[in-house]
Design a protein around this motif. Sequence first.
Motif, PDB file in Angstrom:
ATOM      1  N   ILE A 164       0.831  -1.201   0.000  1.00 15.00           N
ATOM      2  CA  ILE A 164       0.000   0.000   0.000  1.00 15.00           C
ATOM      3  C   ILE A 164       0.867   1.253   0.000  1.00 15.00           C
ATOM      4  N   GLY A 165       1.960   1.235   0.782  1.00 15.69           N
ATOM      5  CA  GLY A 165       2.850   2.394   0.810  1.00 15.69           C
ATOM      6  C   GLY A 165       3.421   2.701  -0.559  1.00 15.69           C
ATOM      7  N   ALA A 166       3.843   1.662  -1.297  1.00 17.67           N
ATOM      8  CA  ALA A 166       4.387   1.876  -2.634  1.00 17.67           C
ATOM      9  C   ALA A 166       3.339   2.439  -3.581  1.00 17.67           C
ATOM     10  N   GLN A 167       2.104   1.923  -3.485  1.00 16.32           N
ATOM     11  CA  GLN A 167       1.046   2.408  -4.369  1.00 16.32           C
ATOM     12  C   GLN A 167       0.681   3.863  -4.081  1.00 16.32           C
ATOM     13  N   VAL A 168       0.581   4.203  -2.786  1.00 15.73           N
ATOM     14  CA  VAL A 168       0.267   5.588  -2.421  1.00 15.73           C
ATOM     15  C   VAL A 168       1.395   6.517  -2.850  1.00 15.73           C
ATOM     16  N   ALA A 169       2.656   6.085  -2.646  1.00 19.15           N
ATOM     17  CA  ALA A 169       3.803   6.912  -3.018  1.00 19.15           C
ATOM     18  C   ALA A 169       3.872   7.125  -4.524  1.00 19.15           C
ATOM     19  N   ASP A 170       3.488   6.101  -5.314  1.00 23.59           N
ATOM     20  CA  ASP A 170       3.453   6.272  -6.773  1.00 23.59           C
ATOM     21  C   ASP A 170       2.442   7.332  -7.170  1.00 23.59           C
ATOM     22  N   TYR A 171       1.362   7.390  -6.401  1.00 26.35           N
ATOM     23  CA  TYR A 171       0.330   8.400  -6.686  1.00 26.35           C
ATOM     24  C   TYR A 171       0.785   9.775  -6.226  1.00 26.35           C
ATOM     25  N   SER A 172       1.312   9.849  -4.980  1.00 29.85           N
ATOM     26  CA  SER A 172       1.753  11.128  -4.420  1.00 29.85           C
ATOM     27  C   SER A 172       2.659  10.861  -3.226  1.00 29.85           C
ATOM     28  N   VAL A 173       3.900  11.332  -3.321  1.00 28.42           N
ATOM     29  CA  VAL A 173       4.833  11.166  -2.209  1.00 28.42           C
ATOM     30  C   VAL A 173       4.322  11.886  -0.971  1.00 28.42           C
ATOM     31  N   GLN A 174       3.772  13.067  -1.164  1.00 31.45           N
ATOM     32  CA  GLN A 174       3.260  13.841  -0.031  1.00 31.45           C
ATOM     33  C   GLN A 174       2.107  13.113   0.662  1.00 31.45           C
ATOM     34  N   SER A 175       1.228  12.482  -0.124  1.00 33.95           N
ATOM     35  CA  SER A 175       0.132  11.715   0.469  1.00 33.95           C
ATOM     36  C   SER A 175       0.685  10.545   1.273  1.00 33.95           C
ATOM     37  N   GLY A 176       1.750   9.915   0.760  1.00 36.63           N
ATOM     38  CA  GLY A 176       2.380   8.822   1.496  1.00 36.63           C
ATOM     39  C   GLY A 176       2.929   9.288   2.832  1.00 36.63           C
ATOM     40  N   MET A 177       3.535  10.487   2.851  1.00 39.51           N
ATOM     41  CA  MET A 177       4.076  11.030   4.102  1.00 39.51           C
ATOM     42  C   MET A 177       2.966  11.306   5.109  1.00 39.51           C
ATOM     43  N   PHE A 178       1.885  11.884   4.644  1.00 40.64           N
ATOM     44  CA  PHE A 178       0.761  12.176   5.548  1.00 40.64           C
ATOM     45  C   PHE A 178       0.151  10.883   6.100  1.00 40.64           C
ATOM     46  N   LEU A 179       0.067   9.851   5.261  1.00 41.17           N
ATOM     47  CA  LEU A 179      -0.451   8.557   5.711  1.00 41.17           C
ATOM     48  C   LEU A 179       0.419   8.002   6.835  1.00 41.17           C
ATOM     49  N   VAL A 180       1.732   8.074   6.652  1.00 42.82           N
ATOM     50  CA  VAL A 180       2.661   7.554   7.652  1.00 42.82           C
ATOM     51  C   VAL A 180       2.545   8.338   8.954  1.00 42.82           C
ATOM     52  N   LEU A 181       2.495   9.649   8.859  1.00 43.86           N
ATOM     53  CA  LEU A 181       2.345  10.480  10.060  1.00 43.86           C
ATOM     54  C   LEU A 181       1.085  10.109  10.824  1.00 43.86           C
ATOM     55  N   MET A 182      -0.010   9.896  10.117  1.00 42.48           N
ATOM     56  CA  MET A 182      -1.264   9.532  10.751  1.00 42.48           C
ATOM     57  C   MET A 182      -1.146   8.187  11.460  1.00 42.48           C
ATOM     58  N   LEU A 183      -0.503   7.215  10.806  1.00 42.34           N
ATOM     59  CA  LEU A 183      -0.376   5.877  11.391  1.00 42.34           C
ATOM     60  C   LEU A 183       0.485   5.898  12.652  1.00 42.34           C
ATOM     61  N   TYR A 184       1.600   6.631  12.631  1.00 41.97           N
ATOM     62  CA  TYR A 184       2.427   6.746  13.836  1.00 41.97           C
ATOM     63  C   TYR A 184       1.629   7.395  14.972  1.00 41.97           C
ATOM     64  N   GLY A 185       0.835   8.399  14.629  1.00 44.95           N
ATOM     65  CA  GLY A 185       0.030   9.071  15.647  1.00 44.95           C
ATOM     66  C   GLY A 185      -1.009   8.146  16.257  1.00 44.95           C
ATOM     67  N   VAL A 186      -1.708   7.375  15.422  1.00 38.44           N
ATOM     68  CA  VAL A 186      -2.740   6.461  15.924  1.00 38.44           C
ATOM     69  C   VAL A 186      -2.093   5.350  16.753  1.00 38.44           C
ATOM     70  N   SER A 187      -0.928   4.873  16.310  1.00 33.79           N
ATOM     71  CA  SER A 187      -0.218   3.843  17.079  1.00 33.79           C
ATOM     72  C   SER A 187       0.143   4.366  18.466  1.00 33.79           C
ATOM     73  N   ALA A 188       0.608   5.608  18.538  1.00 38.59           N
ATOM     74  CA  ALA A 188       0.952   6.206  19.833  1.00 38.59           C
ATOM     75  C   ALA A 188      -0.284   6.331  20.722  1.00 38.59           C
ATOM     76  N   ILE A 189      -1.405   6.704  20.136  1.00 40.11           N
ATOM     77  CA  ILE A 189      -2.650   6.835  20.905  1.00 40.11           C
ATOM     78  C   ILE A 189      -3.089   5.472  21.437  1.00 40.11           C
ATOM     79  N   CYS A 190      -2.962   4.437  20.602  1.00 38.39           N
ATOM     80  CA  CYS A 190      -3.315   3.079  21.056  1.00 38.39           C
ATOM     81  C   CYS A 190      -2.472   2.678  22.262  1.00 38.39           C
ATOM     82  N   ALA A 191      -1.167   2.984  22.210  1.00 39.93           N
ATOM     83  CA  ALA A 191      -0.269   2.604  23.301  1.00 39.93           C
ATOM     84  C   ALA A 191      -0.635   3.296  24.608  1.00 39.93           C
ATOM     85  N   LEU A 192      -1.279   4.436  24.512  1.00 34.92           N
ATOM     86  CA  LEU A 192      -1.706   5.145  25.724  1.00 34.92           C
ATOM     87  C   LEU A 192      -2.727   4.335  26.526  1.00 34.92           C
TER      88      LEU A 192
END
Length: 390
Positions: free
Chosen positions: A144-172
Amino acid sequence: MNRNLYILLLAQFLSAFADNAILFTVIAMIMETVTAAAWYIPALQASFLVAFVLLAPWVGPFADARPKASVLVSANVVKAIGAGLLLMNLEPLFAYAVIGVGAAMYSPAKYGILPELVAHNKLVKANGWIEGSTIVAILAGSLIGAQVADYSVQSGMFLVLMLYGVSAICALFITRMPAQLPVKAAALPHFIGVTSTLFSNTQARFSLFGTSLFWATAAVLRLMLVVWAPLVLLTTTTAQIAELTLYIAIGIAIGALLAPRLIPLEHLRRTGIAAILLGLCILLLSFTESVWPARLALLAIGIVGGLFVVPMNAVLQAVGHRTVGSGGAVAVQNFTENLSMLAATGIYTIAAAQGVTPVASIVGLGIAVLAISLLGSRRLPADEHTTTPG
């Protein structure tokens, strides 16, 4: 399985998904902006691994001196900072190294928290779930990361930022356990002492050698496939080569799920059989000349590899939990594994530069794994001693 373990599995899945999505996103970014991509991408991967080696003396005590759920949160924040630096178009080598720092912090807490969440007799099963979910995250994140990055590198970065944030919230939401072993000594002498203690324990020493062997083998085999597949299987695209690696990942996931039933901690000597089979399956791969036999051989390599590495992880956590701290034990494990990966990759690079063929390289790898496995199997402690300190 309990509430805390389910939350940990979700947090780990999201973080591992993001780790693999960011890799392909950064590669896409580099291919767009960096002319010397041929040397830059290996350098990028090295910048990520170096943190595991250099920070090993500090990340283990950091995890053991704090509630490990809090460390998971902090590590995801560091990863998100690295992704943010990439989004700001800072030097990718530096930004990806920051993500590596977060990953180095995350690993001791991820594995070290398991003995705090589950009973000893459930530790292999919990490791199997963690390894299985991680493999699924690697597969999904890569594709999925490769497909999103092929479409838009910036969209891939935002997706990753969101996932790290949600993972941190889950750990709370993971129950905070008190710090296991607050460390008062200086980090480097303490790390040397922890390493010495673990290597003096028969079970821990075997585990450290075993997991290092597995990951060094996996790292070199992945490099070999890039050269071997076009020569032997006549693959023409990188997607076809990437598809081959998926069979290894799927096999590891299957092996991780089978490990609790086939190789519980009370029967640790069975890992010797899995290690020997790993060497034999690699040799079998060298004799394949078409796609489907190669896929089946890679699947078998993954299955026996998963059967081997999951109990190895579990026994190290068990020994570490009652001796030096599980976080410190995993930090030493990360150090030995990543050092062995770098060393094995260097040896293979030298061999390839000397003109060793891909088929001969795979044969050599299989023989080396088989020889080391046979030697190591003879040094395993008897099964009845696997639950007592060495």
